[in-house]
Design a protein around this motif. Structure first.
Motif, PDB file in Angstrom:
ATOM      1  N   UNK A 270       0.836  -1.208   0.000  1.00 49.96           N
ATOM      2  CA  UNK A 270       0.000   0.000   0.000  1.00 49.96           C
ATOM      3  C   UNK A 270       0.870   1.257   0.000  1.00 49.96           C
ATOM      4  N   UNK A 271       1.902   1.268   0.847  1.00 47.81           N
ATOM      5  CA  UNK A 271       2.767   2.450   0.981  1.00 47.81           C
ATOM      6  C   UNK A 271       3.522   2.744  -0.313  1.00 47.81           C
ATOM      7  N   UNK A 272       4.074   1.715  -0.920  1.00 48.81           N
ATOM      8  CA  UNK A 272       4.839   1.930  -2.152  1.00 48.81           C
ATOM      9  C   UNK A 272       3.939   2.314  -3.321  1.00 48.81           C
ATOM     10  N   UNK A 273       2.702   1.811  -3.322  1.00 53.35           N
ATOM     11  CA  UNK A 273       1.757   2.229  -4.365  1.00 53.35           C
ATOM     12  C   UNK A 273       1.349   3.683  -4.161  1.00 53.35           C
ATOM     13  N   UNK A 274       1.146   4.080  -2.899  1.00 58.15           N
ATOM     14  CA  UNK A 274       0.871   5.487  -2.589  1.00 58.15           C
ATOM     15  C   UNK A 274       2.034   6.365  -3.058  1.00 58.15           C
ATOM     16  N   UNK A 275       3.243   5.936  -2.794  1.00 57.64           N
ATOM     17  CA  UNK A 275       4.444   6.664  -3.216  1.00 57.64           C
ATOM     18  C   UNK A 275       4.450   6.833  -4.742  1.00 57.64           C
TER      19      UNK A 275
ATOM     20  N   UNK B  74      -8.700   5.042  -1.955  1.00 63.20           N
ATOM     21  CA  UNK B  74      -8.848   3.604  -1.717  1.00 63.20           C
ATOM     22  C   UNK B  74      -7.723   3.069  -0.834  1.00 63.20           C
ATOM     23  N   UNK B  75      -6.517   3.544  -1.083  1.00 63.56           N
ATOM     24  CA  UNK B  75      -5.367   3.120  -0.274  1.00 63.56           C
ATOM     25  C   UNK B  75      -5.546   3.565   1.169  1.00 63.56           C
ATOM     26  N   UNK B  76      -6.000   4.801   1.353  1.00 60.11           N
ATOM     27  CA  UNK B  76      -6.226   5.306   2.712  1.00 60.11           C
ATOM     28  C   UNK B  76      -7.270   4.476   3.449  1.00 60.11           C
ATOM     29  N   UNK B  77      -8.370   4.155   2.774  1.00 64.84           N
ATOM     30  CA  UNK B  77      -9.430   3.374   3.407  1.00 64.84           C
ATOM     31  C   UNK B  77      -8.960   1.944   3.682  1.00 64.84           C
ATOM     32  N   UNK B  78      -8.198   1.372   2.752  1.00 69.54           N
ATOM     33  CA  UNK B  78      -7.700   0.007   2.936  1.00 69.54           C
ATOM     34  C   UNK B  78      -6.760  -0.070   4.131  1.00 69.54           C
ATOM     35  N   UNK B  79      -5.873   0.927   4.245  1.00 70.83           N
ATOM     36  CA  UNK B  79      -4.957   0.942   5.394  1.00 70.83           C
ATOM     37  C   UNK B  79      -5.744   1.049   6.705  1.00 70.83           C
ATOM     38  N   UNK B  80      -6.732   1.925   6.723  1.00 71.93           N
ATOM     39  CA  UNK B  80      -7.522   2.132   7.942  1.00 71.93           C
ATOM     40  C   UNK B  80      -8.218   0.843   8.373  1.00 71.93           C
ATOM     41  N   UNK B  81      -8.828   0.149   7.410  1.00 71.10           N
ATOM     42  CA  UNK B  81      -9.533  -1.091   7.732  1.00 71.10           C
ATOM     43  C   UNK B  81      -8.586  -2.192   8.186  1.00 71.10           C
ATOM     44  N   UNK B  82      -7.428  -2.296   7.534  1.00 71.80           N
ATOM     45  CA  UNK B  82      -6.517  -3.419   7.804  1.00 71.80           C
ATOM     46  C   UNK B  82      -5.576  -3.165   8.974  1.00 71.80           C
ATOM     47  N   UNK B  83      -5.151  -1.909   9.191  1.00 75.83           N
ATOM     48  CA  UNK B  83      -4.041  -1.677  10.124  1.00 75.83           C
ATOM     49  C   UNK B  83      -4.282  -0.626  11.206  1.00 75.83           C
ATOM     50  N   UNK B  84      -5.353   0.128  11.115  1.00 82.38           N
ATOM     51  CA  UNK B  84      -5.514   1.223  12.076  1.00 82.38           C
ATOM     52  C   UNK B  84      -5.413   0.734  13.518  1.00 82.38           C
TER      53      UNK B  84
ATOM     54  N   UNK C 135       4.489   7.950   5.658  1.00 82.78           N
ATOM     55  CA  UNK C 135       3.679   8.664   4.662  1.00 82.78           C
ATOM     56  C   UNK C 135       2.329   7.983   4.481  1.00 82.78           C
ATOM     57  N   UNK C 136       2.315   6.650   4.531  1.00 85.27           N
ATOM     58  CA  UNK C 136       1.054   5.912   4.439  1.00 85.27           C
ATOM     59  C   UNK C 136       0.138   6.268   5.613  1.00 85.27           C
ATOM     60  N   UNK C 137       0.693   6.277   6.821  1.00 76.79           N
ATOM     61  CA  UNK C 137      -0.111   6.614   8.009  1.00 76.79           C
ATOM     62  C   UNK C 137      -0.575   8.070   7.944  1.00 76.79           C
ATOM     63  N   UNK C 138       0.337   8.956   7.551  1.00 79.14           N
ATOM     64  CA  UNK C 138       0.001  10.379   7.492  1.00 79.14           C
ATOM     65  C   UNK C 138      -1.086  10.649   6.457  1.00 79.14           C
ATOM     66  N   UNK C 139      -1.037   9.946   5.334  1.00 77.97           N
ATOM     67  CA  UNK C 139      -2.054  10.123   4.292  1.00 77.97           C
ATOM     68  C   UNK C 139      -3.428   9.690   4.792  1.00 77.97           C
ATOM     69  N   UNK C 140      -3.458   8.584   5.534  1.00 71.55           N
ATOM     70  CA  UNK C 140      -4.736   8.079   6.049  1.00 71.55           C
ATOM     71  C   UNK C 140      -5.279   8.934   7.193  1.00 71.55           C
TER      72      UNK C 140
END
Length: 823
Positions: free
Chosen positions: A531-536, A553-563, A599-604
């Motif tokens: 997810x992070x590298x695709x966001x990058x 979509x990446x932000x929502x996926x991260x939130x559901x899977x890892x928040x 960056x992935x966390x900050x984006x979400x």
């Protein structure tokens, strides 16, 4: 009349010794091995690293015993190249075992390609007793001495009966590959198969049980990881109570190989008709007890794929057909060495399958079983409703439909390895083209995203794995094509009901392979890394509605899977980004493998944070990322980024002349040794003031940009990230300060040392660091020049070293390194 109590079968837990075992190679170096020796040498040198101690014994007419852990040269003529004396080699083996006092946990690997002189009595006469000695043969070509080798196996082998007796290198079966490439690949495959079973297993105590269904006597000492039988409903193994395994394809497959291998070995000495009949009868009984999958659909379910893989990859029908031969008074001792070797290859076919599976051993058997059971319980308690979700263009299935398969639980129960799991359980998602490296096999953050599929968006991981090179290609017109070699599942808030699945260990296991193509490991952050590298990748693309939707979509996926999973790290990141971005911070109890994770966390989370909080995290991201990218730069090269060095050589030259010229004829008379003069020079260099150098800071931004262009985070990429969050470019002075802070090469040092924001103070600090380096260079230059100056002035007596008076220590020599301490 009471019905006969049937045998029940138990799979014993695998228990390996904590330490590696001993390894001795017995290697045929006769002339006929000349074409293959370099491959034997290459893979011997790799395999020996798996042992606590390895010794090679080479033999032709004569025997050589190499030093422990010694590498073998690819030149066979260093060792032999003549005829073959097998007896002498194994007499030497006996002597070496006694000499080294090896009494247990030994593996002997015998490699040969042909017949030779052999006297079993001479070998057996002085053969030492070794517990848990595993004797493995690697046969090269059609001339492999099968009967001799199996006689040696019978003599020496005291270890696990389930270990295959022979691995055949079929040097004649060349395909379209070039000859050398072909030979290298088949030697590698067989030696790796041997390597997979090297670690010693423990022999443990159990309640009385049968090693084979034809066994007349029971045993109470058995090898961990093997199958045993009992008429009882439970047995005790190593203090644990075990229940029998339910009949399944996996069970029949493993038993078929195990029993056939041992029947084959028995047939070298005697007829095995009765044993083979008992084995076949048991197979038939167990097969009738195995649940059969009904209603084969056009689109296969996970359970059906698992069942198919048992037969397709291992050839169970071949194993059963071979057993039937032995019920007709057939024995291997009736055959030539070549034909006997071909038969033994059938017996070890399952070994190849499990060697392949062992390469996918990121979880232990117990962990994998637990992971399956967790998902099974989840499936029983949690019903996935509806059939919504993106469908793979290959299978026309959505992820939810796969989780609703009626036989999914049965498939999980019968899935025997991670290899089967990743090749049979589809993950539905967007197609990606990624670039992988050796580093990315063990670090998913090292994966580089090359492109996202635009047309054939949704694919599945199984369709990908089933294709050559794990790659799919789609023609998109105008002679162009889309390439997919990775899958990225993306979810929205509507997929809340799928949360238990993509938070499961089974999901992370599959995603580790999807991302890294390596299931020797299981990273719960593999999906996050993807997810992070695709966001990058998306942040660096031109802004568009498509890129905004994908990022959402990446932000929502991260939130559901890892928040929830990353809640502790996220809170620490917001409160203290400096400490949180350290790669391994024991004191703060955080781990940041790659800064893109932030960056992935900050984006979400950015919409939930104040602008100042976002800026603090982003600034630290820039500082830490630049530090990591520049950490390999030599300290001297790093400080020179801030200076124009055109006049530097002249400045050093003039300063050296000023110091040296002070030591005129009269001055030199005051000293009685060169060390005393060196000490004085050291003091004069130390007293040198930074102002005297007339240095001026000139930041070479182009040089930094060029250096970063060869790293993951190019300068333009950092600008894109900064603009994505702050809608402005990285401030120039801040960038200069971040580059200067990179002089601290360790992540924890960058966190504990103050980051200088004030530009005047930064300028002063840069000058001080440069001054330190210049003083070191000046001192070294003076040390060279003073010697020629002393000679020129005629004071050669100063080079005579005088021994210090008793009880007095000599003056310490000046150390240039003491000038290099960072201010």
């Amino acid at each position: 009349m009471d019905q006969e109590v049937q045998v029940k079968y138990f799979k014993l837990p695998k228990k390996e010794e904590v330490e590696k075992g001993f390894l001795i190679f017995v290697l045929d170096c006769s002339g006929s091995m000349a074409s293959y020796w370099k491959y034997v040498a290459k893979y011997h040198n790799e395999l020996k690293e798996k042992a606590i101690m390895s010794i090679a014994i080479t033999f032709d007419t004569y025997v050589k015993v190499l030093q422990p852990n010694e590498n073998i040269s690819p030149n066979i003529y260093q060792y032999g190249g003549e005829s073959t004396n097998i007896t002498s080699a194994f007499v030497a083996l006996n002597q070496e075992i006694k000499k080294r006092e090896i009494t247990s946990d030994l593996t002997v690997v015998f490699v040969s390609d042909g017949q030779g002189s052999y006297d079993e009595n001479a070998i057996e006469q002085n053969m030492p007793k070794v517990n848990n000695l595993n004797f493995i043969c690697v046969g090269v070509g059609n001339g492999f001495p099968t009967h001799i080798s199996m006689s040696l196996r019978a003599l020496y082998h005291t270890g696990n009966f389930s270990i295959p007796p022979v691995f055949i290198v079929s040097v004649e079966d060349q395909s379209s590959k070039q000859r050398e490439e072909f030979l290298d690949s088949i030697f590698k495959e067989e030696f790796q198969s041997v390597g997979a079973i090297l670690k010693p297993r423990k022999q443990c105590e159990t309640s009385p049980c049968l090693c084979f269904p034809w066994s007349k006597e029971k045993t109470t000492m058995v090898w961990s990881g093997s199958w045993v039988g009992s008429h009882d409903n439970e047995i005790t193994f190593d203090g644990r109570v075990l229940q029998p395994s339910n009949p399944s394809e996996v069970m029949i497959l493993e038993l078929a190989s195990y029993w056939l291998q041992n029947i084959q070995l028995l047939s070298l000495k005697s007829k095995v008709k009765q044993e083979a009949q008992v084995a076949l009868a048991e197979f038939e009984r167990l097969s009738n007890l195995t649940p059969k999958l009904q209603g084969q659909k056009k689109q296969k379910t996970f359970a059906q794929r698992v069942q198919e893989s048992q037969f397709k990859d291992t050839g169970l029908s071949d194993l059963v057909a071979e057993l039937k031969l032995f019920t007709q008074d057939f024995t291997l001792n009736q055959l030539s060495d070549k034909d006997a070797a071909d038969r033994l290859k059938i017996g070890t076919k399952i070994g190849k399958f499990h060697t392949k599976a062992l390469k996918f051993a990121g979880l232990s058997i117990e962990e994998f079983t637990k992971a399956k059971q967790q998902l099974i319980e989840c499936l029983k308690q949690h019903k996935f409703d509806g059939n919504d979700g993106d469908r793979s263009v290959m299978t026309l299935q959505s992820q939810k439909e796969i989780l609703q398969e009626e036989d999914l639980i049965y498939g999980l129960e019968n899935c025997s390895s991670q290899y089967q799991l990743v090749t049979a359980f589809p993950i539905i998602g967007y197609g990606l083209q990624v670039k992988r490296t050796n580093a990315s096999m063990i670090d998913p953050y090292k994966i580089e995203i090359v492109s996202l599929v635009r047309i054939h968006k949704f694919l599945d991981s199984v369709s990908l794995i089933e294709n050559a090179q794990h790659e799919l290609k789609f023609q998109v017109g105008n002679g162009q094509e889309e390439i997919v070699n990775c899958i990225l599942p993306l979810y929205t808030k509507k997929n809340e009901d799928l949360k238990p699945f993509f938070r499961s260990l089974i999901f992370h296991t599959i995603m580790t392979f999807v991302a890294c193509e390596n299931a020797d490991v299981c990273f719960d952050q593999s999906y996050a890394a993807l997810l992070a590298n695709t966001l990058f990748y998306l942040i660096r693309q031109p802004k568009s509605e498509w890129s905004r939707e994908m990022i959402s979509l990446i932000n929502e996926s991260y939130t559901l899977a890892y928040e929830q999973h990353n809640k502790n790290f996220t809170n620490k990141l917001i409160q203290n980004p400096i400490q949180s971005l350290v790669d391994f911070n024991k004191d703060f109890d955080t781990h940041c493998m790659d800064t893109i994770k932030v960056i992935l966390i900050l984006s979400a989370k950015k919409d939930q944070l104040q602008k100042e909080q976002v800026k603090n995290i982003l600034d630290r991201f820039i500082i830490e990322t630049i530090g990591r990218m520049l950490k390999e730069m030599a300290p001297k090269d790093h400080i020179n980024i801030f200076f124009n060095q055109e006049n530097e050589h002249q400045i050093i030259k003039e300063a050296t002349e000023r110091i040296i010229n002070r030591f005129d004829h009269e001055k030199l008379k005051e000293y009685n040794s060169i060390s005393a003069i060196s000490y004085q020079i050291f003091n004069e260099v130390e007293q040198n003031k930074v102002e005297e150098w007339q240095l001026q800071v000139t930041f070479k931004k182009d040089q930094v940009i060029e250096f970063l262009s060869h790293t993951k985070y190019q300068y333009k990429d950092l600008q894109c990230i900064y603009e994505y969050f702050m809608q402005e470019e990285i401030p120039e002075n801040f960038f200069i300060a971040a580059v200067f802070h990179a002089r601290y090469q360790r992540s924890i040092e960058r966190a504990t040392n103050e980051f200088i924001v004030d530009f005047d103070l930064l300028n002063t600090k840069i000058l001080l660091v440069k001054h330190k380096f210049l003083k070191v260079e000046l001192l070294e230059k003076c040390k060279v020049e003073i010697k020629s100056h002393i000679q020129k002035m005629g004071f050669n007596n100063l080079f005579v070293q005088r021994r210090p008076e008793s009880g007095k220590s000599g003056r310490n020599r000046p150390n240039a390194n003491s000038l290099q301490k960072k201010p």
